[in-house]
Design an enzyme around this catalytic site. Structure first.
Site, PDB file in Angstrom:
ATOM      1  N   THR A 278      26.409  42.668 -21.717  1.00  0.00           N
ATOM      2  CA  THR A 278      26.084  43.534 -22.596  1.00  0.00           C
ATOM      3  C   THR A 278      24.751  43.944 -22.704  1.00  0.00           C
ATOM      4  O   THR A 278      23.868  43.298 -21.881  1.00  0.00           O
ATOM      5  CB  THR A 278      26.243  42.750 -24.227  1.00  0.00           C
ATOM      6  OG1 THR A 278      25.448  41.438 -24.103  1.00  0.00           O
ATOM      7  CG2 THR A 278      27.801  42.237 -24.217  1.00  0.00           C
TER       8      THR A 278
ATOM      9  N   GLU B  98      30.322  44.071 -18.548  1.00  0.00           N
ATOM     10  CA  GLU B  98      29.773  43.724 -17.276  1.00  0.00           C
ATOM     11  C   GLU B  98      28.396  43.404 -17.920  1.00  0.00           C
ATOM     12  O   GLU B  98      27.157  43.851 -17.008  1.00  0.00           O
ATOM     13  CB  GLU B  98      29.558  45.037 -16.339  1.00  0.00           C
ATOM     14  CG  GLU B  98      30.679  45.651 -15.896  1.00  0.00           C
ATOM     15  CD  GLU B  98      31.472  44.848 -14.774  1.00  0.00           C
ATOM     16  OE1 GLU B  98      31.111  43.518 -14.466  1.00  0.00           O
ATOM     17  OE2 GLU B  98      32.504  45.374 -14.503  1.00  0.00           O
TER      18      GLU B  98
END
Lengths: 259, 398
Positions: free
Chosen positions: B379, B377
Site C-alpha cells: 500500500t 503490491e
C-alpha cells in the site's frame, strides 16, 4: 526453399510527406521511415512459407543507410538474414532502374521465390514485380491473396475486380501480395533481441555487379518535372435532414461514384 | 496491418513525454519493444477494453497473444522466456497499462509473481514443467499470499500446510487474487512447521476452488478471486524447495512492484493525451478549452509530474539492470508514480467534464483502476513507512 522478401522503406503515411525542392525526389528528412505496409504482408507470407516448407527467408532492401531500421524490424519479425543494397549512386533511381538494380542482386544471391508487396505507398508505380520477373526470366505471380507451394509449383489466387483468378507457375518465381493474404505478426521480444545478431550484408553497386550508368537520377527514364502540395482539405458538405436526408445522401454518394 | 496513427492515445498536439525527449534514454531494442507493445495495445486492447471493463471480464484468449509477443515472464532468462532488460520490461508494463491496468496486472501476476516464484525458488523439474507453458500463455498462474485478514502483514497468515505422508495438505483462504478463477496453477504461500513455504498447486486439485469476486468498482477488466483450500493434497514435488520464510514471496512482490513504477505512468499518459486532445477540440465560450489558462496550468503540471515520474522510473530501471536496485528505492518509485498517476487521472477527468465519467473516454476507468494499484503490491502507506524507516531508522509499521 530460398525465399527472398523485398522490403522497401517508405515515409510513414501517417506523417506529412514532402518532395525535395532541389531534385524532386523524396525528402527523407521530412518523415519517419517505416516498412512499406504491403511489404509487411510479404514478410509474413515469406515466414509462413518457410514455416511450412523449410528453408530460409532473406530480406532484400535497396535504400539509404537509414533503411537499416526497417531491415532490423523485418529481421525481428523472424527473417533469417538481410542484404542491403546501399550506394549514393542509387539516389533518384526510377522504377525501371530499380528493377535492374534489384534483379542484379537477386541474380547474385539466388532465390527460389522472391516475394514483395504489390505496390509501395510512396511512388505507387506497382510495376516492380513485373519488371523483375521480366529481367530475371521467371514467372510473375501477381496480386496474390492466397499462395500454395507444391514441389516446384506455385499456385495463387490472384485478386481481380470480379473475384479471383487461379494462377499457377513454377519456381523460381516472383510473387507479389495484397493485404488480404494474411495478418502480419508482431515482432516478438525474442525476435527483437535476436535481430541485432542476424547477418546484414551491405552491397555497393560494384559488389552487386550494377553498372553505375544504368541507375541514379541523371539517367532515369522517367522524371518528376513538377509537383505541387496537395490542396488543403475543403470543408465537408453538411446534409440537413428535412425529410429527404436519405435521398440527398444517396445522391451525394452516387455523384462521387461510391454507389 | 491497420494504420494505428489515428487511434486514441497516439495522435495529439504533443505527446507529453516527447517534451523531454526521453527517447534518447532508450536503446534501439527498448524502443522497438515499446513500439510493438503500443501497437498491440492499440489494436488488441483499446478496441475492447471499455466493454470488458463494463462486463467485468478479462478475455482468457488474450493470454496466448500476450505469450506469442513475449510479454509473459519477459524479464526471465530461459524456459521459453524472452530475457529482456529491466527497462524494456518497464516500458512494456507502461504500454500495457496505457491500455488498462487490468492488462498490465495480468502480465505482472503471470510473469513477476507466479512465474518469477517458480523461476527463482523452484526446482529444475518445476521450472521445466510450468514455465514454458506459462511463457506461451497456455497456462495461467496466480499468486496467493494476501488473506482476508492479512494484507500488509503477511506474517500473520493463517493458511497452513502440514506434512502428510509423502506430501502436504493445505488449508486456508487467500483473498484479492488476480487471475485466480482463470488460473491453471496457483503459487500458494502457507505457514508450516518450518516457517512460510511456497507450493505450486494445480487448480484442479480436489478441495481447491477460486470463486470470482464481483461487484468491484476498479480493475474491472481483470479477474479477481478468492482462493479456498480445503484439505488440498499435493505431492512433495509441489513444494518450492528454495524459498524459506517471507523472503520468498516478498522477492516476487518486489519484481511486480518495479513494473508498476513504469506501468502507472502509462495510465497517466493515456489520460493526459486524452485530455490534451479533448481540450483542443472542445469549445467553451466560443474558444477551445485548451486556450484557457486554467486548463493549460493543469496540463503543464500534469506533464511535469509525468515526466519526472518517467525519469525516476528510468533511473530505477538502470539501477536494476546494474544489479544495484534496493527494495526501498522501489518503494519510493511506486509511492510517487502511482500517487501522481491517480492525481493526473482525476485532474484529466475534470478537463473532460461530464464526458470524463463515461466509458467513452478512458480517464475515469484509469482513475478507478489506479485505486487498486495504489493499494496492491504494497500500500502507499506501507511504502511511506519503508521510506520513513530508511530515513529515521525507526520501523513504524511493525
Amino acid at each position: 526453399m530460398n525465399i527472398v522478401v523485398l522490403v522497401k522503406q517508405v515515409p510513414d503515411t501517417a506523417t506529412e510527406r514532402k518532395l525535395s525542392a532541389a531534385d524532386s525526389t523524396l525528402d527523407r528528412a521530412s518523415a519517419d521511415g517505416v516498412i512499406n505496409e504491403l511489404d509487411e504482408y510479404a514478410i509474413e507470407e515469406g515466414l509462413r512459407l518457410k514455416e511450412a516448407h523449410g528453408g530460409e527467408v532473406t530480406i532484400l532492401t535497396m535504400g539509404p543507410d537509414q533503411a537499416s531500421d526497417s531491415i532490423r524490424k523485418a529481421l525481428s519479425m523472424g527473417a533469417d538474414k538481410a542484404v542491403h543494397l546501399v550506394d549514393d549512386a542509387l539516389h533518384g533511381s526510377d522504377a525501371v532502374q530499380t528493377s535492374y538494380a534489384l534483379a542484379q542482386v537477386l541474380k547474385k544471391i539466388g532465390f527460389d521465390l522472391a516475394v514483395l508487396g504489390s505496390e509501395s505507398t510512396d511512388a505507387r508505380t506497382g510495376v516492380l514485380a513485373a519488371a523483375l520477373a521480366e529481367r530475371l526470366g521467371v514467372p510473375q505471380l501477381s496480386l496474390a491473396s492466397k499462395v500454395e507451394i507444391d514441389g516446384s509449383t506455385v499456385r495463387i489466387q490472384r485478386i481481380t475486380d470480379y473475384g479471383y483468378d487461379r494462377v499457377e507457375g513454377s519456381l523460381p518465381a516472383v510473387l507479389s501480395v495484397v493485404e488480404k493474404i494474411n495478418e502480419p505478426r508482431y515482432p516478438s521480444f525474442k525476435g527483437i533481441m535476436a535481430a541485432k545478431k542476424k547477418p546484414v550484408e551491405k552491397l555497393s553497386l560494384a559488389d552487386a555487379g550494377i553498372d553505375p550508368a544504368l541507375v541514379g537520377l541523371a539517367g532515369a527514364t522517367t522524371q518528376v518535372v513538377d509537383f505541387a502540395d496537395a490542396p488543403p482539405r475543403e470543408a465537408g458538405t453538411v446534409v440537413k435532414d428535412e425529410g429527404d436526408g436519405g435521398a440527398k445522401l444517396a445522391e451525394f454518394l452516387a455523384a462521387k461514384k461510391f454507389v | 496491418m491497420a494504420n494505428t496513427a489515428d487511434t486514441p492515445g497516439r495522435a495529439g498536439t504533443a505527446s507529453p513525454l516527447e517534451l523531454l525527449a526521453v527517447d534518447h534514454l532508450l536503446t534501439d531494442e527498448e524502443r522497438e519493444i515499446q513500439a510493438t507493445v503500443r501497437r498491440f495495445v492499440d489494436e488488441r486492447i483499446r478496441p475492447g477494453v471499455a466493454g470488458w471493463f463494463e462486463a467485468g471480464t478479462f478475455p482468457r484468449e488474450l493470454a496466448e497473444e500476450f505469450g506469442s509477443l513475449g510479454l509473459l515472464g519477459m524479464h526471465l532468462e530461459g524456459y521459453g522466456c524472452a530475457g529482456v532488460g529491466a527497462v524494456a520490461y518497464g516500458l512494456a508494463c507502461m504500454e500495457l497499462e496505457a491500455g488498462d491496468s487490468g492488462a498490465r496486472s495480468f502480465a505482472s501476476v503471470q510473469g513477476s509473481l507466479a512465474m518469477y516464484a517458480i523461476w527463482r525458488w523452484g526446482s529444475e523439474e518445476q521450472k521445466n514443467r510450468w514455465l514454458p507453458g506459462m511463457a506461451a500463455g497456455e497456462l495461467i498462474g496466480c499468486f496467493g499470499l494476501t488473506e482476508p485478514d492479512f494484507g500488509s502483514n503477511p506474517a500473520g497468515m493463517r493458511t497452513r500446510a502440514r506434512r502428510d505422508g509423502d506430501g502436504w495438505v493445505l488449508d486456508g483462504t487467500k483473498m484479492w487474487i488476480t487471475n485466480g478463477s482463470i488460473a491453471d496453477l496457483a503459487v500458494v504461500w502457507a505457514r508450516t512447521d518450518d516457517g512460510v513455504r511456497g507450493f505450486v498447486v494445480p487448480t484442479d486439485a480436489p478441495g481447491f476452488s477460486a470463486p470470482k469476486i464481483d461487484r468491484k468498482l476498479s480493475l474491472r477488466a481483470s479477474v479477481t478471486s478468492e482462493l479456498v483450500l480445503e484439505s488440498v493434497r499435493v505431492g512433495e514435488d509441489a513444494l518450492l524447495p528454495e524459498a524459506r520464510g517471507l523472503r520468498g514471496p516478498l522477492s516476487c512482490l518486489n519484481q511486480a512492484r518495479f513494473g508498476i513504477v513504469f506501468g502507472a505512468l502509462g495510465a497517466a499518459r493515456d489520460c493526459l493525451e486524452t485530455a490534451i486532445r479533448y481540450a483542443a477540440d472542445r469549445e467553451v465560450f466560443d474558444r477551445p478549452l485548451a486556450s484557457f489558462q486554467l486548463t493549460q496550468a493543469k496540463l503543464a503540471d500534469m506533464a511535469l509530474e509525468l515526466q519526472k515520474g518517467f525519469l525516476l522510473a528510468m533511473h530505477l530501471g538502470r539501477l536494476k539492470e546494474a544489479g544495484r536496485l534496493d527494495p526501498r528505492q522501489v518503494s519510493l518509485g511506486k509511492l510517487n508514480n502511482v500517487r501522481e498517476a491517480i492525481v493526473i487521472a482525476r485532474e484529466c477527468r475534470t478537463i473532460l467534464g461530464a464526458n470524463g465519467v463515461t466509458l467513452e473516454y478512458p480517464v475515469l476507468r484509469h482513475a478507478n483502476n489506479l485505486e487498486s494499484v495504489l493499494t496492491y503490491e504494497g500500500t502507499s502507506e506501507v511504502h511511506s513507512l519503508v521510506i520513513g524507516q530508511a530515513l529515521t531508522g525507526h520501523a513504524a509499521f511493525a
